[in-house]
Scaffold this active site. Structure first.
Site, PDB file in Angstrom:
ATOM      1  N   HIS A 211       0.845  -1.200   0.000  1.00  0.00           N
ATOM      2  CA  HIS A 211       0.000   0.000   0.000  1.00  0.00           C
ATOM      3  C   HIS A 211       0.880   1.249   0.000  1.00  0.00           C
ATOM      4  O   HIS A 211       2.083   1.189   0.286  1.00  0.00           O
ATOM      5  CB  HIS A 211      -1.009  -0.003   1.153  1.00  0.00           C
ATOM      6  CG  HIS A 211      -0.387  -0.098   2.503  1.00  0.00           C
ATOM      7  ND1 HIS A 211       0.152  -1.259   3.005  1.00  0.00           N
ATOM      8  CD2 HIS A 211      -0.210   0.833   3.473  1.00  0.00           C
ATOM      9  CE1 HIS A 211       0.637  -1.048   4.206  1.00  0.00           C
ATOM     10  NE2 HIS A 211       0.437   0.225   4.524  1.00  0.00           N
TER      11      HIS A 211
ATOM     12  N   ARG B 220      -4.789   3.267  13.044  1.00  0.00           N
ATOM     13  CA  ARG B 220      -4.518   1.915  12.522  1.00  0.00           C
ATOM     14  C   ARG B 220      -4.273   0.930  13.658  1.00  0.00           C
ATOM     15  O   ARG B 220      -3.574   1.265  14.618  1.00  0.00           O
ATOM     16  CB  ARG B 220      -3.279   1.965  11.621  1.00  0.00           C
ATOM     17  CG  ARG B 220      -3.052   0.681  10.830  1.00  0.00           C
ATOM     18  CD  ARG B 220      -1.787   0.754   9.977  1.00  0.00           C
ATOM     19  NE  ARG B 220      -0.683   0.094  10.626  1.00  0.00           N
ATOM     20  CZ  ARG B 220       0.575   0.129  10.198  1.00  0.00           C
ATOM     21  NH1 ARG B 220       0.894   0.814   9.103  1.00  0.00           N
ATOM     22  NH2 ARG B 220       1.526  -0.499  10.849  1.00  0.00           N
TER      23      ARG B 220
HETATM   24  C1  SIN Z   1      -2.531   5.595   4.950  1.00  0.00           C
HETATM   25  O1  SIN Z   1      -2.432   6.468   5.798  1.00  0.00           O
HETATM   26  O2  SIN Z   1      -3.300   5.692   3.983  1.00  0.00           O
HETATM   27  C2  SIN Z   1      -1.722   4.336   5.064  1.00  0.00           C
HETATM   28  C3  SIN Z   1      -0.750   4.420   6.174  1.00  0.00           C
HETATM   29  C4  SIN Z   1       0.023   3.127   6.359  1.00  0.00           C
HETATM   30  O3  SIN Z   1       1.041   2.960   5.724  1.00  0.00           O
HETATM   31  O4  SIN Z   1      -0.423   2.288   7.126  1.00  0.00           O
END
Ligand code: SIN
Length: 286
Positions: free
Chosen positions: A256, A271
């Site tokens: 991601h 998170r």
């Molecule tokens: C995000 O903030 O969109 C992703 C962050 C991460 O790398 O967990």
């Protein structure tokens, strides 16, 4: 309850949006199993309009495995497993602003991450996801066979050591520099997913340093080739956040990338990161 879930694919390689579930509730086992099934099938799943407190996000995450406490990013007070990912209007660098797999720098990497949008910029701040299973599938039989015999060395040194290029610059985030040696761990370059048997590439530009047993200079050409291949557009999907949305990705087969295209605006996410069950518990759960 699980029958009311509705699952809609969002792209060819990975990603599905799930509706008909309130993640803040104490969900029955069948619903958790249905979400887990969707996650391993689609690799990343999205939910909209979730009213999650840190405690509820933690409780939801724990249904999938023990939660990780990040070694370098300070967790929330009272909720050490919850990482606040914040970019203030004055910050220039964002957290996660490069392709990566969470925690591949640990001996036992995370199996998934659950990210909740608390406060969003008016525009921008999307997250990109790339299927490393699709990236593996697209390789030639010859390169697949070569990679299956190889492992790679991962470390947090580039990101989190005192010399790390981004650790010091993340203004709003409580990011600690690693104190001394941060450790190097070796993982196979091709992971076989324990639940689906599907193979995926497991190297990433943030944390993979070199191929095990090779010099860094020798590793560079092959790793650079793979890093470029793995982010090919057809392997990706893109999630445009709305307040309360949640993304849950399978870290064993997904990269991601948090886009940093909203200068002068604030973005606030939370998170939790899911570790694998300890082996004894995993066997008991089967
Ligand atoms: C995000 O903030 O969109 C992703 C962050 C991460 O790398 O967990």
């Amino acid at each position: 309850m699980s029958q009311s879930l509705s699952i809609r694919r969002v792209a060819g390689a990975l990603g599905a949006e799930i509706s008909g579930v309130d993640l803040s509730r104490d969900l029955p086992d069948e619903t958790i199993a249905a979400i887990r099934g969707a996650l391993v099938e689609h690799q990343v799943v999205f939910f909209r309009d979730q009213d999650l407190t840190p405690a509820r996000q933690t409780a939801f995450g724990r249904r999938f495995g023990p939660l990780n406490i990040h070694p370098y990013v300070q967790g929330m007070e009272g909720h050490p497993e919850v990482m606040e990912i914040i970019k203030e209007p004055s910050d220039r660098i964002n957290f996660g602003g490069g392709w990566h797999s969470d925690m591949s720098f640990l001996k036992t990497p995370a199996i998934g991450s659950i990210l909740h949008a608390v406060d969003l910029p008016e525009w921008g701040g999307d997250t990109l996801f790339a299927s490393q299973a699709a990236a593996y599938d697209a390789l030639s039989p010859g390169l697949k066979a070569t990679l299956e015999g190889l492992s790679a060395v991962h470390s947090a040194s580039r990101e989190y050591s005192a010399q790390g290029h981004s650790a010091q610059k993340r203004g709003a985030m409580q990011v600690a520099e690693a104190d001394g040696y941060v450790g190097e761990y070796v993982h196979p370059m091709v992971l076989v997913h324990p639940e689906t048997g599907r193979k995926a590439l497991y190297v990433n530009p943030a944390f993979t340093l070199r191929i095990d047993g090779w010099k860094t200079s020798e590793s560079k050409a092959l790793l650079d080739y793979l890093f470029n291949h793995c982010r090919y557009e057809a392997f990706t999907c893109r999630f445009s956040w709305t307040k309360g949305a949640v993304a849950f990705w399978d870290n064993r087969s997904v990269w991601h990338f948090a886009l940093n295209d909203y200068p002068g605006q604030r973005r606030h996410m939370r998170r939790v990161t899911v570790d694998p069950w300890p082996a004894a518990q995993a066997v008991a759960a089967e």
